[in-house]
Design a protein around this motif. Structure first.
Motif, mmCIF file in Angstrom:
data_model
loop_
_atom_site.group_PDB
_atom_site.id
_atom_site.type_symbol
_atom_site.label_atom_id
_atom_site.label_comp_id
_atom_site.label_asym_id
_atom_site.label_seq_id
_atom_site.Cartn_x
_atom_site.Cartn_y
_atom_site.Cartn_z
ATOM 1 N N THR A 4 0.827 -1.212 0.000
ATOM 2 C CA THR A 4 0.000 0.000 0.000
ATOM 3 C C THR A 4 0.864 1.265 0.000
ATOM 4 O OG1 THR A 4 -0.174 -0.180 2.419
ATOM 5 C CG2 THR A 4 -1.964 -1.128 1.100
ATOM 6 N N ALA A 5 1.990 1.225 0.711
ATOM 7 C CA ALA A 5 2.889 2.389 0.705
ATOM 8 C C ALA A 5 3.457 2.615 -0.688
ATOM 9 C CB ALA A 5 4.015 2.185 1.724
ATOM 10 N N ARG A 6 3.793 1.530 -1.389
ATOM 11 C CA ARG A 6 4.293 1.675 -2.752
ATOM 12 C C ARG A 6 3.203 2.226 -3.669
ATOM 13 N NH1 ARG A 6 8.069 -0.864 -6.053
ATOM 14 N NH2 ARG A 6 9.368 -0.914 -4.191
ATOM 15 N N ALA A 7 1.954 1.796 -3.446
ATOM 16 C CA ALA A 7 0.849 2.293 -4.272
ATOM 17 C C ALA A 7 0.652 3.797 -4.085
ATOM 18 C CB ALA A 7 -0.431 1.542 -3.938
ATOM 19 N N GLU A 8 0.758 4.291 -2.851
ATOM 20 C CA GLU A 8 0.598 5.724 -2.619
ATOM 21 C C GLU A 8 1.747 6.514 -3.237
ATOM 22 O OE1 GLU A 8 0.019 6.374 1.525
ATOM 23 O OE2 GLU A 8 -1.930 5.333 1.588
ATOM 24 N N THR A 9 2.958 5.966 -3.164
ATOM 25 C CA THR A 9 4.096 6.646 -3.786
ATOM 26 C C THR A 9 3.921 6.728 -5.296
ATOM 27 O OG1 THR A 9 5.569 5.875 -2.017
ATOM 28 C CG2 THR A 9 6.592 6.596 -4.076
ATOM 29 N N ASN A 10 3.470 5.636 -5.904
ATOM 30 C CA ASN A 10 3.277 5.627 -7.353
ATOM 31 C C ASN A 10 2.128 6.540 -7.773
ATOM 32 O OD1 ASN A 10 5.327 3.755 -7.489
ATOM 33 N ND2 ASN A 10 3.969 1.991 -7.673
ATOM 34 N N THR A 11 1.077 6.590 -6.965
ATOM 35 C CA THR A 11 -0.049 7.471 -7.282
ATOM 36 C C THR A 11 0.379 8.928 -7.207
ATOM 37 O OG1 THR A 11 -1.599 5.834 -6.409
ATOM 38 C CG2 THR A 11 -2.409 8.075 -6.689
ATOM 39 N N THR A 12 1.177 9.256 -6.201
ATOM 40 C CA THR A 12 1.676 10.624 -6.080
ATOM 41 C C THR A 12 2.517 11.010 -7.285
ATOM 42 O OG1 THR A 12 1.678 10.480 -3.661
ATOM 43 C CG2 THR A 12 3.061 12.180 -4.663
ATOM 44 N N GLY A 13 3.388 10.106 -7.713
ATOM 45 C CA GLY A 13 4.216 10.399 -8.875
ATOM 46 C C GLY A 13 3.389 10.556 -10.146
ATOM 47 N N MET A 14 2.340 9.756 -10.286
ATOM 48 C CA MET A 14 1.483 9.873 -11.473
ATOM 49 C C MET A 14 0.759 11.212 -11.499
ATOM 50 S SD MET A 14 -1.971 9.675 -12.479
ATOM 51 C CE MET A 14 -2.779 8.793 -11.147
ATOM 52 N N LEU A 15 0.199 11.636 -10.361
ATOM 53 C CA LEU A 15 -0.549 12.894 -10.314
ATOM 54 C C LEU A 15 0.373 14.098 -10.478
ATOM 55 C CD1 LEU A 15 -3.085 12.082 -7.460
ATOM 56 C CD2 LEU A 15 -3.553 12.249 -9.907
ATOM 57 N N GLU A 16 1.546 14.025 -9.887
ATOM 58 C CA GLU A 16 2.484 15.138 -10.042
ATOM 59 C C GLU A 16 2.892 15.299 -11.504
ATOM 60 O OE1 GLU A 16 5.662 14.284 -7.403
ATOM 61 O OE2 GLU A 16 4.674 15.147 -5.631
ATOM 62 N N GLY A 17 3.178 14.205 -12.160
ATOM 63 C CA GLY A 17 3.541 14.302 -13.566
ATOM 64 C C GLY A 17 2.392 14.789 -14.431
ATOM 65 N N LEU A 18 1.172 14.342 -14.121
ATOM 66 C CA LEU A 18 0.011 14.755 -14.904
ATOM 67 C C LEU A 18 -0.277 16.242 -14.732
ATOM 68 C CD1 LEU A 18 -2.471 14.081 -16.661
ATOM 69 C CD2 LEU A 18 -3.682 13.476 -14.542
ATOM 70 N N LEU A 19 -0.304 16.708 -13.493
ATOM 71 C CA LEU A 19 -0.647 18.107 -13.242
ATOM 72 C C LEU A 19 0.467 19.059 -13.709
ATOM 73 C CD1 LEU A 19 -2.352 17.797 -9.737
ATOM 74 C CD2 LEU A 19 -3.432 18.095 -11.971
#
Length: 220
Positions: free
Chosen positions: A191-206
């Protein structure tokens, strides 16, 4: 003077029966060797597999709003033993050694993000997002990588298998393997890896949309 033995008409001598049986065994034996040696003859007696399954029926459609951000591969060795009271294992009892392999996905449910969870400044250069914590999906057992190593059964269990079809014979060890894989996923950092990956995806998108500063936090 010796009286000649008279044979009953139509009766085959015992030695002839033994010789005939021996010849029949040899014929079958050499015929099997010939089928395996000569190419093409073995295919005449092969078996064909036909899929007579009906068409798959669509039961329901569900819209998904979650982002699968990480996936973990797990393997567990299940040793399941069932004993009968007052009877030795050779008479009644089973023991199955099973290798279960499967995956567990970790996701963030973006559908639960409300209007108050997203804040954007006036010139649209800074964005703050609050997301729910990542969760684990259901463990999925991989049948191609899962297999029974050994099966030990008592005499009564073997006799029972001769008179009944049991397509769910490995269902107990499969359920146990799924449970152990789920427990291992909870103890992992999936779950910690999932949150890290989600953060990276949103940062790159925005940032690709022009935002200079992006802050992502998690909380229920």
């Amino acid at each position: 003077m010796t009286t000649p033995v008279k044979r009953l008409p139509g009766r085959v001598p015992g030695w002839a029966k033994v010789l005939g049986a021996l010849v029949l065994v040899l014929v079958v034996f050499f015929a099997g060797i010939r089928l395996s040696v000569i190419p093409g003859l073995k295919d005449l007696f092969g078996t064909d597999t036909h899929d007579r399954s009906g068409p798959a029926l669509l039961k329901s459609i569900q819209d998904l709003s979650r982002y699968d951000a990480a996936s973990g591969n797990f393997q567990v060795v299940v040793d399941l033993e069932k004993d009968a009271k007052f009877l030795p294992d050779a008479i009644r009892g089973t023991r199955t050694l099973y290798v279960g392999a499967g995956t567990v996905d970790a996701y963030v449910d973006l559908g639960k993000v409300g209007d108050n969870d997203v804040q954007v400044n006036g010139d649209r250069t800074s964005a703050t997002l609050r997301l729910p914590h990542a969760r684990l999906g259901k463990p999925a057992l991989d049948p191609d990588r899962s297999y029974a190593v050994s099966k030990q059964r008592g005499l009564f269990d073997r006799l029972g298998d001769l008179f009944s079809d049991n397509p769910n014979g490995e269902q107990a060890v499969q359920k146990l393997a799924v449970r152990h894989i789920g427990d291992a996923a909870k103890e992992s950092e999936l779950t910690a890896r999932a949150e890290t990956n989600t953060t990276g995806m949103l940062e790159g998108l925005l940032r690709s949309l022009g935002f200079k500063e992006v802050r992502v936090s998690y909380g229920d």
